[in-house]
Motif scaffolding. Structure first.
Motif, PDB file in Angstrom:
ATOM      1  N   ALA A 192       0.819  -1.217   0.000  1.00  0.00           N
ATOM      2  CA  ALA A 192       0.000   0.000   0.000  1.00  0.00           C
ATOM      3  C   ALA A 192       0.850   1.263   0.000  1.00  0.00           C
ATOM      4  O   ALA A 192       0.349   2.352  -0.311  1.00  0.00           O
ATOM      5  N   LEU A 193       2.133   1.149   0.317  1.00  0.00           N
ATOM      6  CA  LEU A 193       3.024   2.309   0.314  1.00  0.00           C
ATOM      7  C   LEU A 193       3.348   2.778  -1.101  1.00  0.00           C
ATOM      8  O   LEU A 193       3.749   3.922  -1.303  1.00  0.00           O
ATOM      9  N   TRP A 194       3.182   1.897  -2.073  1.00  0.00           N
ATOM     10  CA  TRP A 194       3.568   2.222  -3.454  1.00  0.00           C
ATOM     11  C   TRP A 194       2.506   3.065  -4.148  1.00  0.00           C
ATOM     12  O   TRP A 194       1.317   2.807  -4.050  1.00  0.00           O
ATOM     13  N   ARG A 195       2.988   4.094  -4.895  1.00  0.00           N
ATOM     14  CA  ARG A 195       2.096   4.972  -5.656  1.00  0.00           C
ATOM     15  C   ARG A 195       2.465   4.979  -7.144  1.00  0.00           C
ATOM     16  O   ARG A 195       1.874   5.706  -7.932  1.00  0.00           O
ATOM     17  N   GLY A 196       3.411   4.157  -7.541  1.00  0.00           N
ATOM     18  CA  GLY A 196       3.903   4.125  -8.920  1.00  0.00           C
ATOM     19  C   GLY A 196       5.332   3.630  -8.917  1.00  0.00           C
ATOM     20  O   GLY A 196       5.830   3.148  -7.897  1.00  0.00           O
ATOM     21  N   PRO A 197       6.047   3.740 -10.052  1.00  0.00           N
ATOM     22  CA  PRO A 197       7.456   3.314 -10.086  1.00  0.00           C
ATOM     23  C   PRO A 197       8.275   4.075  -9.049  1.00  0.00           C
ATOM     24  O   PRO A 197       8.028   5.267  -8.805  1.00  0.00           O
ATOM     25  N   ALA A 198       9.212   3.394  -8.412  1.00  0.00           N
ATOM     26  CA  ALA A 198      10.043   4.030  -7.393  1.00  0.00           C
ATOM     27  C   ALA A 198      10.724   5.266  -7.949  1.00  0.00           C
ATOM     28  O   ALA A 198      11.265   5.250  -9.057  1.00  0.00           O
ATOM     29  N   LEU A 199      10.664   6.369  -7.195  1.00  0.00           N
ATOM     30  CA  LEU A 199      11.258   7.648  -7.576  1.00  0.00           C
ATOM     31  C   LEU A 199      10.644   8.201  -8.862  1.00  0.00           C
ATOM     32  O   LEU A 199      11.231   9.038  -9.537  1.00  0.00           O
ATOM     33  N   GLY A 200       9.452   7.693  -9.212  1.00  0.00           N
ATOM     34  CA  GLY A 200       8.795   8.132 -10.433  1.00  0.00           C
ATOM     35  C   GLY A 200       9.561   7.743 -11.671  1.00  0.00           C
ATOM     36  O   GLY A 200       9.383   8.329 -12.741  1.00  0.00           O
ATOM     37  N   HIS A 201      10.417   6.700 -11.545  1.00  0.00           N
ATOM     38  CA  HIS A 201      11.348   6.335 -12.613  1.00  0.00           C
ATOM     39  C   HIS A 201      11.132   4.884 -12.997  1.00  0.00           C
ATOM     40  O   HIS A 201      11.320   3.997 -12.173  1.00  0.00           O
TER      41      HIS A 201
END
Length: 265
Positions: A132-141
């Motif tokens: 649940a902590l994830w919002r997309g690729p790590a560092l937006g990358h």
């Protein structure tokens, strides 16, 4: 306050979110967060920001970005972190602030420990909280292409992505063990679409479908992975998948496990 880099970088204080609009300053913050508490050299920071194509005044430019980052952190009144100049570069002291990318592997580790102890009902909430902590690729990358960063960000992003896949695989394994096979089907189809070369997800989906009285669909999944592996790599499915296909064809009743009673601990 929490630094969130399991997605586009941002700082969260309760329900308030702050982001850095300048991409290069964002990269500097990301690198310092990845190495929080450790010195990152000027050369390492410059490689992350510009790669091999350094501008003439790269050092001066980096000093400007550090100054902008310090102002940004100071503006976040609840932030206890600070950036210190320390030869041969800089170090970020996060103080009491959290970093979601540090919390994530701790939760995964706790879930993994419960799984090894066969406490599947205890592992599930840990793994779900981690994901649940994830919002997309790590560092937006997402990696690769002209937007690729330097070795620190790329290496960290790759490690986090692999850790996330392990977490998803363990969660599916727990759901199957607890008899939640019908609930797992949709999630596993989505995971396969995102990771078409990961055989474990196909195995779990075949088992979930078979236990959901969808034997034909389970066998179609085997044909799908076989074609994918053959087209992409010239390979046949591994032994676990082959054995599962034979068991499903034979109507093996040992695959139809009765869900255990939750421990309640």
């Amino acid at each position: 306050m929490r630094y969130e880099i399991l997605g586009p970088p941002r700082i969260t204080d309760g329900k308030t979110h702050s982001t850095i609009n300048a991409r290069k300053v964002e990269i500097v913050l990301s690198v310092l967060l990845i190495r929080a508490g450790h010195v990152v050299s000027l050369e390492q920071l410059m490689q992350e920001v510009w790669g091999e194509d350094l501008p003439r005044r790269a050092t001066a430019g980096l000093h400007v970005y550090i100054s902008q980052l310090r102002k940004f952190l100071k503006a976040s009144s609840t932030a206890s972190s600070r950036v210190e100049t320390r030869a041969p570069g800089y170090v970020l002291h996060k103080g009491d602030d959290e970093i979601d990318a540090e919390l994530f592997p701790r939760l995964v580790g706790t879930g993994r420990a419960f799984l090894r102890q066969k406490q599947h009902d205890m592992a599930v909430p840990c793994l779900e909280k981690a994901l649940a902590l994830w919002r997309g690729p790590a560092l937006g990358h997402s990696g690769g292409g002209p937007a690729a960063n330097g070795p620190i960000i790329d290496g960290f992003s790759t490690w986090l992505a692999e850790c996330r896949l392990e977490c998803q695989e363990m969660l599916a394994e727990c759901q199957l063990h607890l008899g939640h096979h019908r609930e797992a089907v949709g999630m596993l189809y989505a995971l396969i679409a995102e990771n078409p070369m990961r055989e474990a997800f196909y195995r779990q989906l075949m088992l979930a479908l078979y236990r959901s009285e969808r034997r034909a669909d389970a066998l179609k999944v085997y044909q799908s992975v076989r074609q994918t592996l053959n087209d992409e790599m010239g390979l046949e499915p591994g032994r676990p998948l082959q054995a599962l296909q034979r068991a499903i064809l034979a109507g093996d009743k040992s695959l139809l496990v009765t869900p255990p009673v939750a421990s309640g601990r």
